[in-house]
Design a protein around this motif. Sequence first.
Motif, PDB file in Angstrom:
ATOM      1  N   SER A 289      29.379 -30.055  -6.063  1.00 24.12           N
ATOM      2  CA  SER A 289      29.756 -29.224  -7.241  1.00 24.12           C
ATOM      3  C   SER A 289      30.231 -29.878  -8.469  1.00 24.12           C
ATOM      4  CB  SER A 289      30.771 -28.248  -6.717  1.00 24.12           C
ATOM      5  OG  SER A 289      31.385 -27.296  -7.903  1.00 24.12           O
TER       6      SER A 289
ATOM      7  N   TRP B 188      21.893 -23.491  -9.191  1.00 28.34           N
ATOM      8  CA  TRP B 188      21.856 -22.408  -8.315  1.00 28.34           C
ATOM      9  C   TRP B 188      20.732 -21.430  -8.604  1.00 28.34           C
ATOM     10  CZ3 TRP B 188      23.875 -23.453  -3.636  1.00 28.34           C
ATOM     11  CH2 TRP B 188      24.866 -24.127  -3.553  1.00 28.34           C
TER      12      TRP B 188
ATOM     13  N   VAL C 245      17.519 -22.798  -7.159  1.00 29.36           N
ATOM     14  CA  VAL C 245      17.487 -22.540  -5.809  1.00 29.36           C
ATOM     15  C   VAL C 245      17.195 -21.280  -5.344  1.00 29.36           C
ATOM     16  CG1 VAL C 245      19.044 -22.692  -3.592  1.00 29.36           C
ATOM     17  CG2 VAL C 245      19.106 -24.546  -5.221  1.00 29.36           C
TER      18      VAL C 245
ATOM     19  N   ASP D 205      28.873 -22.855  -7.974  1.00 28.81           N
ATOM     20  CA  ASP D 205      29.141 -23.189  -6.412  1.00 28.81           C
ATOM     21  C   ASP D 205      28.937 -22.066  -5.446  1.00 28.81           C
ATOM     22  OD1 ASP D 205      29.046 -25.095  -4.448  1.00 28.81           O
ATOM     23  OD2 ASP D 205      31.193 -25.580  -4.682  1.00 28.81           O
ATOM     24  N   ILE D 206      28.540 -22.354  -4.352  1.00 33.36           N
ATOM     25  CA  ILE D 206      28.732 -21.403  -3.361  1.00 33.36           C
ATOM     26  C   ILE D 206      29.128 -22.230  -2.219  1.00 33.36           C
ATOM     27  CG2 ILE D 206      27.410 -19.889  -1.751  1.00 33.36           C
ATOM     28  CD1 ILE D 206      25.174 -19.442  -3.612  1.00 33.36           C
TER      29      ILE D 206
ATOM     30  N   PHE E  95      31.246 -17.038  -4.091  1.00 27.98           N
ATOM     31  CA  PHE E  95      30.207 -17.634  -5.269  1.00 27.98           C
ATOM     32  C   PHE E  95      31.241 -17.877  -6.568  1.00 27.98           C
ATOM     33  CE2 PHE E  95      27.510 -15.158  -2.172  1.00 27.98           C
ATOM     34  CZ  PHE E  95      26.388 -15.376  -2.468  1.00 27.98           C
TER      35      PHE E  95
ATOM     36  N   ALA F   2      21.161 -27.590  -0.179  1.00 32.28           N
ATOM     37  CA  ALA F   2      20.979 -26.874  -1.351  1.00 32.28           C
ATOM     38  C   ALA F   2      20.272 -27.804  -2.361  1.00 32.28           C
ATOM     39  CB  ALA F   2      22.229 -26.449  -2.362  1.00 32.28           C
TER      40      ALA F   2
END
Length: 397
Positions: free
Chosen positions: A118, A175, A178, A202-203, A220, A342
């Motif tokens: 992250s 993200w 992704v 970030d997740i 999230f 990811a």
Amino acid sequence: MADLDNKDQAEMDPADMEDVEEVEEEETGEDNSKARQLTMQMMQNPQILAALQERLDGLVGSPSGYMESLPKVVKRRVNALKNLQVKCAHIEAKFYEEVHELERKYAALYQPLFDKRSEIVRAAYEPTDEECEWKQDEEEELTVSKQEEMKEKAKVEEEKKDEEKEDPKGIPEFWLTVFKNVDLLSEMLQEHDEPILKHLQDIKVKFSDAGQPMSFTLEFHFEPNEFFTNTLLTKTYKMRSEPDESDPFSFDGPEIMGCTGCSIDWVKGKNVTLKTIKKKQKHKGRGTVRTVTKTVPNDSFFNFFSPPEVPEGGEMDEDSEAVLAADFEIGHFIRERIVPRAVLYFTGEAIEDDDDDYDEEGEEADDEEGEEEADEENDPDYEPKKDAKPPEECKQQ
């Protein structure tokens, strides 16, 4: 009389016998054609189809009669086996509870690595040259000339960026890329969602504490943005690893019992989950027309945080059940695949692995089809249609 008939048949010319057989086959074929036509007519009748479906539904899961035919003493022993199977289901449930505890334990070991990921993505940390060095596989190694060509292109690109004074921070749109690379998630994305997801940093996956009911939460994390004031959106999935007392044999691992989203504090005019439409209404008496403005739901990825509620009785309509089932699948996929891998979904490597799996299945299907064609060619009764066109001719048309 029977003897006379047999004698006549014995003295009959073989050619005559062939004629008789051919006539019989033609008559049989005509009967089959009539039967097929009658069947087609019956299958086009909605009432007949409904009656057949009702009959089939009644047959599903019905016993074959074998158990009823067993002696009483054998049935008694089978019941003992079923009781053992129920105990196996309860042991399996405990097994999955311990698996959940292991996931919780190892999540704490993974987290420092995910935190560093992250930091790199959002430019909070610049990795060292040593950390950025990646050894390619032998198959991926480039020739010297190719390497020089790549270096030259990179040099040109760097000079161009210097001219434009671009200085990208971290890994932009990590993200979002992704999500766009994964079919399951890209189907949820709308064009108006993309500018918002560019702010997703970030997740994370958080598991329930020890001794608490099984659950996991997807977090999230967003940077400050113009769309909503939240910096964190959450989705919690509650699970159960326990056989159903009324149907213990249906147990097949932990099941998600429900999920809870969160409220999004949208900035005025930025809520992409709603849209405003204008409708014209005509007065029945006066005939005058007026324009009415209505706010209605809008397709958006952010509807993910407002799942349908599961009623206490557990009964839902088909549409809500379908939405909830899809929601569970997405939540599980994000937890199991997206968060741990990811970067591979960002580069597309994980997607290529998934595609390889499908290709293997496709090859098997092709092989089966080839076997069927071979069987047809070896079949003495198989006659290809005379009017069939060769593949080349079909392609030209």
